[in-house]
Motif scaffolding. Structure first.
Motif, PDB file in Angstrom:
ATOM      1  N   LYS A  87     -14.363-111.386-110.537  1.00 14.45           N
ATOM      2  CA  LYS A  87     -13.908-111.462-111.921  1.00 14.45           C
ATOM      3  C   LYS A  87     -14.981-110.875-112.831  1.00 14.45           C
ATOM      4  CE  LYS A  87     -11.272-115.727-111.130  1.00 14.45           C
ATOM      5  NZ  LYS A  87     -11.121-117.173-111.507  1.00 14.45           N
ATOM      6  N   VAL A  88     -14.549-110.109-113.822  1.00 15.67           N
ATOM      7  CA  VAL A  88     -15.453-109.542-114.816  1.00 15.67           C
ATOM      8  C   VAL A  88     -14.944-109.947-116.194  1.00 15.67           C
ATOM      9  CG1 VAL A  88     -16.433-107.444-115.810  1.00 15.67           C
ATOM     10  CG2 VAL A  88     -16.062-107.601-113.332  1.00 15.67           C
ATOM     11  N   SER A  89     -15.824-110.519-117.010  1.00 19.10           N
ATOM     12  CA  SER A  89     -15.421-111.011-118.330  1.00 19.10           C
ATOM     13  C   SER A  89     -15.515-109.914-119.382  1.00 19.10           C
ATOM     14  CB  SER A  89     -16.308-112.190-118.747  1.00 19.10           C
ATOM     15  OG  SER A  89     -16.216-113.244-117.819  1.00 19.10           O
ATOM     16  N   ASP A  90     -14.526-109.850-120.243  1.00 25.64           N
ATOM     17  CA  ASP A  90     -14.557-109.079-121.499  1.00 25.64           C
ATOM     18  C   ASP A  90     -14.416-107.565-121.372  1.00 25.64           C
ATOM     19  OD1 ASP A  90     -14.937-111.504-122.889  1.00 25.64           O
ATOM     20  OD2 ASP A  90     -17.107-111.360-122.610  1.00 25.64           O
ATOM     21  N   TYR A  91     -14.657-107.002-120.209  1.00 24.25           N
ATOM     22  CA  TYR A  91     -14.603-105.548-120.065  1.00 24.25           C
ATOM     23  C   TYR A  91     -13.706-105.167-118.888  1.00 24.25           C
ATOM     24  CZ  TYR A  91     -18.606-105.343-123.212  1.00 24.25           C
ATOM     25  OH  TYR A  91     -19.424-105.469-124.305  1.00 24.25           O
ATOM     26  N   PRO A  92     -12.994-104.036-119.010  1.00 18.17           N
ATOM     27  CA  PRO A  92     -12.229-103.556-117.848  1.00 18.17           C
ATOM     28  C   PRO A  92     -13.182-103.104-116.745  1.00 18.17           C
ATOM     29  CG  PRO A  92     -12.186-101.931-119.613  1.00 18.17           C
ATOM     30  CD  PRO A  92     -12.844-103.159-120.183  1.00 18.17           C
TER      31      PRO A  92
END
Length: 218
Positions: A87-92
């Protein structure tokens, strides 16, 4: 009790050139990492639950960063680790696998192809690193091994970590390593050992800079 230890560098999973896709070793100058914090929880079933916070400082407009995570190793052909629940927050982001010199990587590109960033930018990601079974040391004993951070395109000015160990693991047996394969350098790591609900927690920081494409491991 706080410790300042001189620890031997370069051992398991440490590399500058041998673990870098394409063999590049020159760090990029367009950004640096001011602060890199990794939290790792090691479970009894040999899963490493990882959270990373990367505070980057861009000197010119760019779309984002790359994170190359090694997870298969030619010196451990009988282990088949995998990475799940990324999972990566805030950015594609995009993620794909690559291979180099018998190593396998998960290559994560974080950033928006239609937007650029400059200055201070924080990236957060999490994933599970599943070993499958307990790795063995060179002497045939059970061991815990993991690349905390590194293999970045630029230097890391502050490299800090929090490691939660399974019950029954002696923190005195944990060692930290950095640098390239066969390196004979030494480094200092400051850390504090505490406990919570029967589990040992190691919180610490590498003294000095972790340079481009170096690894910090334990």
């Amino acid at each position: 009790m706080k410790n300042s230890l001189r620890l031997l560098l370069a051992s398991f999973l440490c590399a500058l050139a041998l673990l870098v896709p394409g063999g590049a070793v020159k760090a990029d100058e367009y950004y640096s990492i001011d602060d890199y914090l990794v939290k790792v929880e090691v479970t009894k079933d040999h899963t490493y639950k990882v959270e990373e916070r990367i505070s980057a400082n861009f000197k010119e407009y760019r779309h984002g960063i790359y994170r190359y995570i090694p997870y298969r190793f030619p010196n451990m052909p009988d282990l088949f680790p995998k990475i799940e629940n990324l999972k990566v927050s805030d950015y594609p982001y995009t993620a794909e696998t690559s291979e180099y010199n018998g190593y396998r990587f998960l290559d994560i590109r974080i950033g928006d192809a239609d937007k650029t960033v400059i200055g201070q930018v924080e990236y957060r990601l999490s994933y599970d690193y599943l070993v499958g079974r307990e790795p063995l040391s060179a002497g045939g004993h059970p061991s815990i091994r993991y690349n905390l951070m590194g293999n970045m395109e630029t230097e890391i000015n502050k490299a800090s970590f929090e490691i939660t160990l399974p019950e029954g693991v002696d923190a005195e047996q944990i060692r930290f390593y950095r640098g390239a394969v066969d390196s004979s350098e030494e480094a200092e790591v400051d850390y504090l050992v505490s406990s919570s609900e029967g589990r040992t927690i190691i919180t610490g920081q590498l003294e000095g800079t972790l340079y481009g494409y170096e690894y910090l491991t334990f």
